[in-house]
Design a protein around this motif. Structure first.
Motif, short mmCIF file in Angstrom:
data_model
loop_
_atom_site.label_atom_id
_atom_site.label_comp_id
_atom_site.label_asym_id
_atom_site.label_seq_id
_atom_site.Cartn_x
_atom_site.Cartn_y
_atom_site.Cartn_z
N ALA A 100 0.83 -1.21 0.00
CA ALA A 100 0.00 0.00 0.00
C ALA A 100 0.87 1.25 0.00
O ALA A 100 0.54 2.25 -0.68
N SER A 101 1.96 1.22 0.74
CA SER A 101 2.83 2.39 0.82
C SER A 101 3.50 2.67 -0.52
O SER A 101 3.53 3.81 -1.00
N VAL A 102 4.06 1.62 -1.14
CA VAL A 102 4.74 1.81 -2.42
C VAL A 102 3.76 2.25 -3.49
O VAL A 102 4.05 3.14 -4.30
N LEU A 103 2.56 1.68 -3.50
CA LEU A 103 1.56 2.08 -4.48
C LEU A 103 1.20 3.56 -4.30
O LEU A 103 1.02 4.29 -5.29
N ALA A 104 1.11 4.01 -3.06
CA ALA A 104 0.83 5.43 -2.81
C ALA A 104 1.91 6.30 -3.43
O ALA A 104 1.62 7.34 -4.05
N GLY A 105 3.17 5.87 -3.30
CA GLY A 105 4.26 6.62 -3.89
C GLY A 105 4.24 6.58 -5.41
O GLY A 105 4.47 7.59 -6.08
N VAL A 106 3.95 5.40 -5.97
CA VAL A 106 3.88 5.25 -7.43
C VAL A 106 2.81 6.17 -8.01
O VAL A 106 3.00 6.79 -9.06
N ARG A 107 1.70 6.29 -7.31
CA ARG A 107 0.60 7.13 -7.81
C ARG A 107 0.94 8.62 -7.76
O ARG A 107 0.28 9.42 -8.42
N GLU A 108 1.94 8.97 -6.98
CA GLU A 108 2.36 10.38 -6.89
C GLU A 108 3.47 10.73 -7.87
O GLU A 108 3.91 11.88 -7.92
N ALA A 109 3.96 9.75 -8.63
CA ALA A 109 5.04 10.00 -9.58
C ALA A 109 4.59 10.98 -10.66
O ALA A 109 3.41 11.02 -11.04
N GLU A 110 5.53 11.76 -11.16
CA GLU A 110 5.20 12.72 -12.21
C GLU A 110 4.63 12.01 -13.43
O GLU A 110 4.99 10.86 -13.73
N GLU A 111 3.76 12.69 -14.13
CA GLU A 111 3.04 12.08 -15.25
C GLU A 111 3.99 11.59 -16.34
O GLU A 111 3.72 10.58 -16.99
N GLY A 112 5.10 12.26 -16.54
CA GLY A 112 6.02 11.87 -17.61
C GLY A 112 7.00 10.79 -17.25
O GLY A 112 7.84 10.41 -18.08
N ALA A 113 6.91 10.22 -16.04
CA ALA A 113 7.87 9.18 -15.63
C ALA A 113 7.64 7.91 -16.44
O ALA A 113 6.54 7.35 -16.46
N SER A 114 8.67 7.44 -17.13
CA SER A 114 8.57 6.20 -17.89
C SER A 114 8.93 5.00 -17.03
O SER A 114 8.46 3.88 -17.28
N LEU A 115 9.77 5.22 -16.00
CA LEU A 115 10.17 4.15 -15.11
C LEU A 115 9.95 4.56 -13.66
O LEU A 115 10.02 5.74 -13.32
N ILE A 116 9.72 3.55 -12.81
CA ILE A 116 9.64 3.75 -11.37
C ILE A 116 10.70 2.87 -10.71
O ILE A 116 10.72 1.66 -10.93
N ALA A 117 11.56 3.49 -9.91
CA ALA A 117 12.56 2.74 -9.16
C ALA A 117 12.15 2.75 -7.69
O ALA A 117 12.04 3.82 -7.08
N VAL A 118 11.90 1.59 -7.13
CA VAL A 118 11.49 1.49 -5.73
C VAL A 118 12.72 1.12 -4.89
O VAL A 118 13.32 0.06 -5.10
N HIS A 119 13.08 2.00 -3.97
CA HIS A 119 14.29 1.79 -3.17
C HIS A 119 13.98 1.85 -1.69
O HIS A 119 13.20 2.70 -1.24
N ASP A 120 14.60 0.95 -0.94
CA ASP A 120 14.46 0.96 0.52
C ASP A 120 15.24 2.14 1.10
O ASP A 120 16.44 2.29 0.84
N GLY A 121 14.57 2.95 1.91
CA GLY A 121 15.26 4.05 2.57
C GLY A 121 16.34 3.57 3.51
O GLY A 121 17.23 4.34 3.88
#
Length: 244
Positions: A100-121
């Motif tokens: 749920a947390s990562v999906l929330a972040g993915v949904r906030e990505a800029e519209e022009g983002a072609s890739l999403i990199a998910v990284h552990d803080g």
């Protein structure tokens, strides 16, 4: 689904590479004996700062979205201001689970983002080489993650008794960032959340759709700080890396 996947893997390769990094920083630090692992010092700076700096320096990453707990919003936002991270666009509150947390972040990505990199803080020692290799591989095939061969012999067990010994030669420890075509990871995480799937990483969400994840060369220094012992190891690795 097959038609959608076909369009994914036949997208134009000359499209501008714009990668949003979603930083998963909403964990409870339950195994850190009452301390917040992301704000503990590694060298002279917090663990999270090291992770954010690595992402900030990567030329392929154009935006950083941090997903954290509500009680961390203010201190994390202050860290971003103190260290002048220009690519951090948002610091948002995560959900009840990692998915749920990562999906929330993915949904906030800029519209022009072609890739999403998910990284552990909590992975402060990720290198530029690891970042660049996995992002470029994901651009080619849609999903990629860094990994290192497992060093130890692993056992499967039930009720404390060994039931099997997997072949170590085929086993890898997967790290982050895990990088995906934006629409793919958004769809995969949404489906996993709707179906109540229990996932420990984001590759698993994509694998549930039948999409293969390419592995790139990881780094044994790219550890996740979870326990006090990990922090001690991280400090030693940090000092060793600084001396090279």
């Amino acid at each position: 689904m097959a038609g959608w996947l076909g369009r994914l893997f036949h997208r134009k390769k000359d499209e501008p590479l714009r990668c949003t990094a979603v930083v998963a920083a909403a964990g409870s630090s339950a195994r850190m004996e009452g301390q917040d692992k992301l704000l503990l010092l590694l060298g002279e700076q917090p663990v999270l700062v090291h992770a954010l700096r690595a992402l900030e320096l990567c030329p392929y990453i154009t935006e950083i979205v941090i997903v954290t707990r509500e009680d961390r919003i203010v201190p994390v936002g202050q860290l971003c201001r103190d260290y002048a991270f220009s690519k951090v666009s948002k610091v948002i509150v995560g959900g009840d689970t990692r998915t749920a947390s990562v999906l929330a972040g993915v949904r906030e990505a800029e519209e022009g983002a072609s890739l999403i990199a998910v990284h552990d803080g909590a992975r402060p020692l990720v290198s530029q080489s690891v970042l660049e290799q996995v992002i470029l591989r994901a651009r080619e095939c849609g999903a990629a993650a860094p990994a290192v061969p497992v060093k130890d012999t692993l056992k499967q067990a039930r009720d404390g008794v060994v039931t099997a010994t997997p072949d170590r030669a085929s086993l890898y420890a997967v790290q982050t960032p895990q990088v995906f075509e934006a629409a793919l990871i958004r769809t995969a995480l949404t489906k996993a959340l709707e179906e109540g799937a229990s996932l420990t990483d984001d590759c698993s969400a994509v694998e549930r759709l039948g999409v293969g994840v390419a592995l790139t060369r990881g780094d044994y220094r790219n550890i996740k700080i979870t326990t006090p012992e990990d922090l001690a190891i991280g400090e030693a690795l940090f000092e060793w890396s600084e001396s090279q």
